[in-house]
Scaffold this motif. Structure first.
Motif, PDB file in Angstrom:
ATOM      1  N   ARG A 111       0.841  -1.205   0.000  1.00 28.28           N
ATOM      2  CA  ARG A 111       0.000   0.000   0.000  1.00 28.28           C
ATOM      3  C   ARG A 111       0.874   1.251   0.000  1.00 28.28           C
ATOM      4  NH1 ARG A 111      -5.637  -1.082   2.377  1.00 28.28           N
ATOM      5  NH2 ARG A 111      -5.705  -3.351   2.638  1.00 28.28           N
ATOM      6  N   GLN A 112       0.591   2.128  -0.917  1.00 29.57           N
ATOM      7  CA  GLN A 112       1.369   3.361  -1.034  1.00 29.57           C
ATOM      8  C   GLN A 112       0.697   4.494  -0.262  1.00 29.57           C
ATOM      9  OE1 GLN A 112       4.424   3.368  -2.625  1.00 29.57           O
ATOM     10  NE2 GLN A 112       3.986   1.165  -2.752  1.00 29.57           N
ATOM     11  N   SER A 113       1.476   5.165   0.569  1.00 32.82           N
ATOM     12  CA  SER A 113       1.004   6.340   1.334  1.00 32.82           C
ATOM     13  C   SER A 113      -0.353   6.123   2.000  1.00 32.82           C
ATOM     14  CB  SER A 113       0.936   7.567   0.420  1.00 32.82           C
ATOM     15  OG  SER A 113       2.189   7.817  -0.174  1.00 32.82           O
ATOM     16  N   PRO A 114      -0.490   5.057   2.792  1.00 29.44           N
ATOM     17  CA  PRO A 114      -1.779   4.782   3.426  1.00 29.44           C
ATOM     18  C   PRO A 114      -2.097   5.763   4.555  1.00 29.44           C
ATOM     19  CG  PRO A 114      -0.129   3.286   4.272  1.00 29.44           C
ATOM     20  CD  PRO A 114       0.533   4.073   3.183  1.00 29.44           C
ATOM     21  N   VAL A 115      -3.397   5.942   4.794  1.00 30.77           N
ATOM     22  CA  VAL A 115      -3.868   6.699   5.957  1.00 30.77           C
ATOM     23  C   VAL A 115      -4.107   5.679   7.069  1.00 30.77           C
ATOM     24  CG1 VAL A 115      -5.686   8.153   6.909  1.00 30.77           C
ATOM     25  CG2 VAL A 115      -4.942   8.478   4.540  1.00 30.77           C
ATOM     26  N   ILE A 116      -3.379   5.818   8.163  1.00 25.32           N
ATOM     27  CA  ILE A 116      -3.407   4.831   9.243  1.00 25.32           C
ATOM     28  C   ILE A 116      -3.806   5.508  10.547  1.00 25.32           C
ATOM     29  CG2 ILE A 116      -2.066   3.114  10.534  1.00 25.32           C
ATOM     30  CD1 ILE A 116      -0.214   2.897   8.107  1.00 25.32           C
ATOM     31  N   VAL A 117      -4.699   4.869  11.287  1.00 26.17           N
ATOM     32  CA  VAL A 117      -5.163   5.420  12.563  1.00 26.17           C
ATOM     33  C   VAL A 117      -4.962   4.406  13.681  1.00 26.17           C
ATOM     34  CG1 VAL A 117      -7.149   6.287  13.852  1.00 26.17           C
ATOM     35  CG2 VAL A 117      -6.873   6.901  11.452  1.00 26.17           C
ATOM     36  N   LEU A 179     -13.051  11.787   8.139  1.00 25.67           N
ATOM     37  CA  LEU A 179     -11.790  11.173   7.727  1.00 25.67           C
ATOM     38  C   LEU A 179     -11.987   9.697   7.418  1.00 25.67           C
ATOM     39  CD1 LEU A 179      -8.693  11.647   7.448  1.00 25.67           C
ATOM     40  CD2 LEU A 179      -8.487  10.902   9.827  1.00 25.67           C
ATOM     41  N   LEU A 180     -11.578   9.289   6.228  1.00 26.15           N
ATOM     42  CA  LEU A 180     -11.632   7.876   5.838  1.00 26.15           C
ATOM     43  C   LEU A 180     -10.228   7.296   5.897  1.00 26.15           C
ATOM     44  CD1 LEU A 180     -14.067   8.043   2.779  1.00 26.15           C
ATOM     45  CD2 LEU A 180     -14.587   7.469   5.159  1.00 26.15           C
ATOM     46  N   VAL A 181     -10.110   6.066   6.370  1.00 23.59           N
ATOM     47  CA  VAL A 181      -8.787   5.500   6.611  1.00 23.59           C
ATOM     48  C   VAL A 181      -8.590   4.178   5.877  1.00 23.59           C
ATOM     49  CG1 VAL A 181      -8.714   6.611   8.867  1.00 23.59           C
ATOM     50  CG2 VAL A 181      -9.451   4.250   8.709  1.00 23.59           C
ATOM     51  N   MET A 233     -13.997   3.369   7.394  1.00 23.36           N
ATOM     52  CA  MET A 233     -13.071   2.554   6.609  1.00 23.36           C
ATOM     53  C   MET A 233     -13.254   2.748   5.109  1.00 23.36           C
ATOM     54  SD  MET A 233     -11.229   1.199   8.899  1.00 23.36           S
ATOM     55  CE  MET A 233     -10.213   0.265   7.733  1.00 23.36           C
ATOM     56  N   LYS A 234     -12.144   2.870   4.398  1.00 21.97           N
ATOM     57  CA  LYS A 234     -12.177   2.915   2.942  1.00 21.97           C
ATOM     58  C   LYS A 234     -12.433   1.506   2.396  1.00 21.97           C
ATOM     59  CE  LYS A 234      -8.798   6.665   2.317  1.00 21.97           C
ATOM     60  NZ  LYS A 234      -7.483   7.012   1.703  1.00 21.97           N
ATOM     61  N   PRO A 235     -12.925   1.401   1.155  1.00 26.35           N
ATOM     62  CA  PRO A 235     -13.031   0.076   0.529  1.00 26.35           C
ATOM     63  C   PRO A 235     -11.649  -0.586   0.502  1.00 26.35           C
ATOM     64  CG  PRO A 235     -14.199   1.726  -0.757  1.00 26.35           C
ATOM     65  CD  PRO A 235     -13.437   2.479   0.294  1.00 26.35           C
ATOM     66  N   ASP A 236     -11.608  -1.878   0.730  1.00 28.42           N
ATOM     67  CA  ASP A 236     -10.352  -2.636   0.790  1.00 28.42           C
ATOM     68  C   ASP A 236      -9.486  -2.246   1.981  1.00 28.42           C
ATOM     69  OD1 ASP A 236     -10.950  -4.040  -1.610  1.00 28.42           O
ATOM     70  OD2 ASP A 236     -10.242  -2.317  -2.765  1.00 28.42           O
ATOM     71  N   GLY A 237     -10.107  -1.616   2.982  1.00 26.55           N
ATOM     72  CA  GLY A 237      -9.362  -1.226   4.164  1.00 26.55           C
ATOM     73  C   GLY A 237      -9.014  -2.421   5.041  1.00 26.55           C
ATOM     74  N   LEU A 238      -8.075  -2.182   5.969  1.00 25.72           N
ATOM     75  CA  LEU A 238      -7.613  -3.225   6.886  1.00 25.72           C
ATOM     76  C   LEU A 238      -7.806  -2.764   8.320  1.00 25.72           C
ATOM     77  CD1 LEU A 238      -5.989  -5.922   7.439  1.00 25.72           C
ATOM     78  CD2 LEU A 238      -3.930  -4.474   7.442  1.00 25.72           C
TER      79      LEU A 238
END
Length: 281
Positions: A111-117, A179-181, A233-238
């Motif tokens: 994953r490139q430049s992910p938004v992580i919380v 905010l979507l992550v 959560m974004k689609p395909d989020g973890l």
């Protein structure tokens, strides 16, 4: 009378065992008192302590014997190879949580430049470590405790990483900001309230209860978080969470209900205990 390092460590070991504590804790305190690494300590076992060092060491050992965590006495705990400031406002980072970080990093390599919380960041151990290991990520850390956020912020600054800190309950600050992550991590309080009496005084008397206990069955925070996940959560989020041993199936079921088309998996820690739940949404 002059006391050598090995003599002081021998005394500490016996004293701590006598008071039901880990004998090896003396070594951590000695390293702190004389300001050296473990290898340097072992090379200096026959060196004498100054009177000030000897008095400081003795005082720390006795405080630990009375139940004060070693980490609070020395002010730090190592996590993922980095020193983190800890105090009575945050949970002391545990080795099991390092495994949550490790498996997450493995899972997001592509994953490139992910938004992580990091939800319930405490000392900031998860958020700060993730940012340090993945500088390209945009990392947010949330906590309900303003005091915990202050400690986490100090850790981020000390370790030279840029994390955005948000004050609030679980995912509520994310929802408020829209905010979507990509990745949401959490090590929430999961100890059932009824197990309080079984905990060591080192834990129950010195670590924040809001970071330890998760309601009658320990799952209150997971229930609330599961209800919030579809909004953030974004689609395909973890999603990755740490749980208490024996809780993973219940937590996975909560995630399955929140994301009927998602995929959950349970991971075991190094001690062969079910400890983590991951969800691909």
């Amino acid at each position: 009378m002059e006391q050598k390092i090995y003599e002081a460590l021998k005394w500490a070991s016996s004293y701590l065992i006598e008071h039901g504590r880990d004998a090896n804790a003396g070594e951590l305190m000695m390293k702190h008192v004389i300001g050296v690494s473990r290898s340097a300590l072992l090379a200096r076992l026959h060196d004498p302590l100054t009177q000030v060092q000897s008095a400081a060491f003795s005082k720390m050992v006795k405080h630990h014997a009375e139940g004060v965590p070693v980490q609070h006495l020395i002010g730090v705990e190592e996590f993922y190879g980095r020193p983190f400031i800890v105090n009575g406002n945050v949970l002391i980072p545990r080795p099991e949580t390092e495994e949550l970080v490790y498996h997450t990093l493995e899972k997001i390599k592509g994953r490139q430049s992910p938004v992580i919380v990091d939800i319930g960041t405490g000392s900031g151990a998860i958020a700060v470590t993730i940012k340090a290991e993945r500088p390209d990520a945009s990392v947010y850390a949330v906590d309900l405790s303003a005091e915990a956020l202050q400690t986490a912020s100090e850790n981020a600054k000390a370790l030279g990483v840029d994390v955005t800190f948000l004050h609030g309950d679980l995912a509520e600050p994310l929802i408020e900001q829209g905010l979507l992550v990509d990745v949401l991590l959490s090590n929430p309080p999961y100890i059932p309230a009824g197990e309080r009496e079984t905990l060591s005084t080192v834990v129950v008397d010195h670590e924040p209860h809001m970071a330890l206990f998760g309601g009658e069955d320990g799952l209150d925070l997971y229930r609330k978080l599961a209800g919030q996940l579809p909004v953030v959560m974004k689609p395909d989020g973890l999603v990755g969470v740490e749980t208490g041993a024996g809780q993973t199936k219940d937590v996975a079921a909560l995630f399955d209900s929140a994301f009927p088309n998602g995929k959950t998996s349970i991971l075991y820690d190094i001690n062969k205990k079910d400890r983590m739940v991951f969800l691909y949404v």
